[in-house]
Design an enzyme around this catalytic site. Structure first.
Site, PDB file in Angstrom:
ATOM      1  N   GLY A  73       0.811  -1.209   0.000  1.00  0.00           N
ATOM      2  CA  GLY A  73       0.000   0.000   0.000  1.00  0.00           C
ATOM      3  C   GLY A  73       0.845   1.259   0.000  1.00  0.00           C
ATOM      4  CG  ASP A  74      -1.061   5.002  -0.337  1.00  0.00           C
ATOM      5  OD1 ASP A  74      -0.738   4.692  -1.505  1.00  0.00           O
ATOM      6  OD2 ASP A  74      -2.170   5.477  -0.042  1.00  0.00           O
ATOM      7  N   GLY A 131      -2.684  -2.636  -0.953  1.00  0.00           N
ATOM      8  CA  GLY A 131      -2.925  -2.053   0.358  1.00  0.00           C
ATOM      9  C   GLY A 131      -4.383  -1.737   0.585  1.00  0.00           C
ATOM     10  CB  SER A 132      -6.066  -0.043   3.376  1.00  0.00           C
ATOM     11  OG  SER A 132      -5.633  -1.068   4.241  1.00  0.00           O
ATOM     12  CB  THR A 133      -6.258   4.015   0.644  1.00  0.00           C
ATOM     13  OG1 THR A 133      -4.927   4.228   1.137  1.00  0.00           O
ATOM     14  CG2 THR A 133      -7.220   3.964   1.819  1.00  0.00           C
ATOM     15  CD  GLU A 187       4.095   5.247   8.755  1.00  0.00           C
ATOM     16  OE1 GLU A 187       4.263   5.288  10.002  1.00  0.00           O
ATOM     17  OE2 GLU A 187       3.755   4.217   8.144  1.00  0.00           O
TER      18      GLU A 187
END
Length: 559
Positions: free
Chosen positions: A207-208, A250-252, A514
């Site tokens: 992911g990101d 990933g999630s997004t 983060e």
């Protein structure tokens, strides 16, 4: 006309039909011959309907097809049975794999097999096409791949093995694969151990957060190798020569969605295979002249609170953002502080001009050179502090900085729909204190086509630098170095506006997923610091190839 000169032209068989196949320096094309296009009624179909073109740059591979070489799927088996009578008459064949566009910016790898009775003719076609592919020097030959096995739905390794690795093998790309074993494994390996001279690019499967690891490791390694001190906010950073590929798992996956237009692993793999290149701006974030992170999006207040809260429920997967979003919205916190920024000058775009960044973007192509930027900065230094920095002291619900649209499937327009990937600026979005209902109206506009900045409490500025100082410790002048707050850690987020003291309550900066350790930061945009294996989001008209009718007749070959 030179690229339209025929390199090869032959009459071959495609399944049970005779076709004319043509190769120029830029286009590979085939169409049915007049005889095969004659209907039973004697009417000849329109040649454009029966013609197909593929850009040479979007050919994945060409291989000789042997009798036992076939893909095990129903469509191929049906085609083979239909073509069996011609297979005996035309036993020699070659297969061209190429990019085929489908809906919503998705790409797929399609195969077309041509047959002939002449073995040498097939060999010639394979040789000449491969010669043209060899001229495409931007295509990677060797890649370093990092796989996050626990990101998103924990399917990164399976996605790579089943969808990406076969594509790389077909294109004769070698890959060294590292499955990460801990947080920042990829970052640390790139910073210290990786032999970057061996590779043409670095690929992250995740992911990101995984992209951020690779970004930090690669950029830090390049600056270290070139003796650049990252702790100097005004240091001229060295752009990365290696491109970064993103396989979404990933999630997004906002970075992938904003540079390709879809979160599809096969599409991303094909962009890597064909060697696409998309420059991208990156923000360097400092605190008190100490480097913190690189980022493409910084979010303070509402979105920072959402992320901080969602970290407690990672086991929920993407649904954790919905839960944390509702909780944070109901809290309706606001934060007091001072934002100072250096507006961008001489740029072609504006955050509200509705000019979206797309493949071949003219705003990014006219980005200022480093010489222009240095001249602009020197000009600014000659002016008074009051003239060159804009300063706003207020109470904010959210402060966001987007160096790209930050679009994702949940927010197709993103935080700033007209932000550009590579123009050397970031869009600074300020959401001042307002009612809960007004803020909800602003949030809803992220999911529709209305102007999300068309509110009295929202303003957006295109900037090259900005600084933020929370209310609890404010310097005498925005030009003074930002000092760290005297308190350590963060006070608990208050649950209701009636109990929230904006002078003591503060949020966290969400920096590409983060949390930053401090709220007082300095941010500078590093123009085109990195390059991705992408080409930007294509418009529909950009996807259209040359009209097949214009390819016949072509200029005859001189060879």
């Amino acid at each position: 006309m030179e690229e339209r000169v025929r390199l090869l032209s032959s009459k071959l068989f495609l399944k049970h039909r005779q076709v004319e196949v043509v190769l120029s320096r830029s286009v590979f094309a085939w169409k049915e011959t007049e005889r095969s296009r004659t209907r039973s009624s004697g009417i000849i179909s329109n040649s454009a309907e029966a013609a197909h073109t593929v850009q040479v740059g979007e050919i994945v591979a060409v291989l000789r097809t042997r009798g036992d070489d076939h893909r095990d799927n129903a469509e191929t088996r049906r085609s083979q049975r239909k073509a069996e009578p011609h297979s005996a008459l035309y036993p020699h064949a070659f297969t061209v794999s190429y990019v085929r566009r489908t809906r919503r910016h998705q790409w797929r790898c399609s195969d077309v097999t041509f047959r002939s009775a002449d073995e040498k003719l097939c060999e010639r076609w394979i040789r000449v096409i491969n010669e043209q592919l060899a001229l495409l020097t931007d295509r990677p030959k060797s890649l370093l791949v990092y796989i996050n096995p626990v990101g998103g739905k924990q399917c990164g390794k399976r996605i790579y093995e089943q969808k990406v690795a076969p594509m790389f093998r077909r294109a004769s790309i070698s890959a060294d694969v590292i499955v990460t074993e801990r947080a920042n494994h990829a970052r640390d390996h790139l910073k210290t151990e990786a032999n970057l001279d061996k590779y043409d690019g670095v690929v992250c499967v995740g992911g990101d957060g995984m992209f951020s690891e690779v970004l930090h490791g690669l950029v830090t390694r390049i600056q270290t190798d070139n003796g650049v001190d990252q702790n100097q906010p005004d240091a001229e950073l060295v752009p990365c020569s290696l491109r970064i590929g993103i396989i979404p798992a990933g999630s997004t996956d906002c970075i992938c969605f904003g540079t390709v237009g879809t979160n599809d692993p096969v599409t991303s793999a094909l962009h890597i295979v064909v060697g696409d290149c998309q420059p991208m701006d990156v923000c360097s974030v400092h605190h008190n002249d100490v480097f913190l992170r690189y980022s493409v999006s910084l979010l303070y207040g509402f979105y920072g609170d959402v992320l901080a809260d969602s970290e407690r429920t990672r086991w929920l997967g993407p649904a954790r953002y919905d839960l944390s979003g509702v909780k944070t919205f109901l809290s309706h916190n606001y934060y007091e502080g001072t934002i100072s920024f250096l507006p961008a000058k001489n740029n072609m775009g504006d955050p509200r001009d509705k000019l979206q960044c797309r493949s071949g973007c003219r705003v990014c192509q006219h980005k200022p050179s480093s010489k222009d930027l240095r001249w602009e900065m020197s000009e600014e230094k000659e002016k008074s502090d009051k003239d060159r920095w804009s300063v706003i002291r207020s109470k904010f619900i959210a402060i966001n900085a987007a160096s790209m649209s930050c679009a994702c499937p949940r927010s197709p327009k993103g935080l700033s729909p007209a932000a550009h990937l590579a123009d050397g600026t970031t869009d600074l979005i300020l959401v001042r204190k307002c009612s809960r209902l007004d803020f909800l109206r602003h949030l809803v506009r992220h999911t529709n086509k209305e102007d999300q900045f068309d509110h009295s409490f929202v303003e957006v500025h295109r900037v090259r630098k900005f600084r933020f100082q929370p209310r609890y410790h404010e310097p005498d002048s925005p030009e003074h170095p930002i000092e760290s707050p005297k308190v350590t850690g963060f006070s608990p987020i208050c649950s209701a506006p009636t109990t929230c003291n904006s002078s003591t309550c503060h949020s966290s900066w969400n920096c590409d997923g983060e949390i930053l350790p401090g709220a007082a930061i300095q941010v500078s945009v590093q123009c085109q610091l990195i390059r991705l294996f992408a080409r930007g989001i294509e418009e529909q008209q950009q996807c259209l190839l040359e009209n097949p009718c214009t390819l016949w007749p072509l200029e005859p070959s001189t060879h």
